[in-house]
Write an enzyme that holds these catalytic residues in place. Sequence first.
Site, PDB file in Angstrom:
ATOM      1  N   GLY A   9       6.380  -0.620   2.714  1.00 10.67           N
ATOM      2  CA  GLY A   9       7.432  -1.125   3.580  1.00 10.67           C
ATOM      3  C   GLY A   9       7.432  -0.523   4.966  1.00 10.67           C
ATOM      4  N   THR A  10       8.272  -1.095   5.816  1.00 11.93           N
ATOM      5  CA  THR A  10       8.581  -0.533   7.139  1.00 11.93           C
ATOM      6  C   THR A  10       7.829  -1.204   8.282  1.00 11.93           C
ATOM      7  OG1 THR A  10       9.173   1.655   6.318  1.00 11.93           O
ATOM      8  CG2 THR A  10       8.525   1.542   8.583  1.00 11.93           C
ATOM      9  N   THR A  11       8.522  -1.284   9.406  1.00  9.01           N
ATOM     10  CA  THR A  11       7.882  -1.589  10.684  1.00  9.01           C
ATOM     11  C   THR A  11       8.454  -0.645  11.732  1.00  9.01           C
ATOM     12  OG1 THR A  11       7.716  -3.942  10.109  1.00  9.01           O
ATOM     13  CG2 THR A  11       7.401  -3.351  12.415  1.00  9.01           C
ATOM     14  N   LYS A  42      14.752   5.630   9.951  1.00 11.56           N
ATOM     15  CA  LYS A  42      13.327   5.893  10.165  1.00 11.56           C
ATOM     16  C   LYS A  42      13.041   6.376  11.586  1.00 11.56           C
ATOM     17  CE  LYS A  42      12.625   2.028   7.038  1.00 11.56           C
ATOM     18  NZ  LYS A  42      12.074   0.666   6.876  1.00 11.56           N
ATOM     19  N   SER A 136       3.986  -2.000   7.169  1.00 10.72           N
ATOM     20  CA  SER A 136       3.509  -3.284   6.661  1.00 10.72           C
ATOM     21  C   SER A 136       3.748  -4.438   7.629  1.00 10.72           C
ATOM     22  CB  SER A 136       4.186  -3.590   5.322  1.00 10.72           C
ATOM     23  OG  SER A 136       5.600  -3.586   5.470  1.00 10.72           O
TER      24      SER A 136
END
Length: 205
Positions: A9-11, A42, A136
């Site tokens: 996950g995550t951007t 984040k 991702s």
Amino acid sequence: MNQTENMEGTTTVGFVCTDGVVLATETRATMGSLVANKNADKLFQIDDKIGATIAGTVSHAQSLMDILKAEISLYKLRNEKDMSIDALAVLTSNILKSRPYYVQTILAGVDKDGAKLYTLDPSGSYIPDTFTSTGSGSPYAFGVLEDRYNEDITTEEGKKIAIKAITSAMERDVYSGNNYRLGVITKDGMKIYTKEEIAQIKKQL
């Protein structure tokens, strides 16, 4: 859940501007196909004029950020001056090499030499850059950055590009979503924007 799933996950995005740096993330945390947290932080301020974003295992990221904050404070006490961004990148690289932190991070800030940005991966390799994206959703964010970013933009312009890049990833990547986090670092310090301020920026897109 294996370590690869942790990294899915995550951007996050980060880039250098004429007057500072811009960092942005979304807030979705996933465990495989489960949305485990809709408001995961984040984006971190680790010194007055240094920030970081993280993608990866949350507990590892929090531990790494705590270590960096402590090391910076200790450096200031010993040397009576701020740690440079270059030195912090080397320090972070050494920490990542010494134990398995499953974290990809963007370190950015402003020091006496100007605005700087580094990307570090879990192996400890570090790369200086002018703009980057991790996680991702990064292929979608990179599409916006490649189209909109140039080294002559200001942080005022950069805020809109960062939110646009994160929005693009949130619309296409199932592991990215929910809310935004945005930080701008200049010679005067780091500002982390509120939800209301980000909503106003989105209206300008």
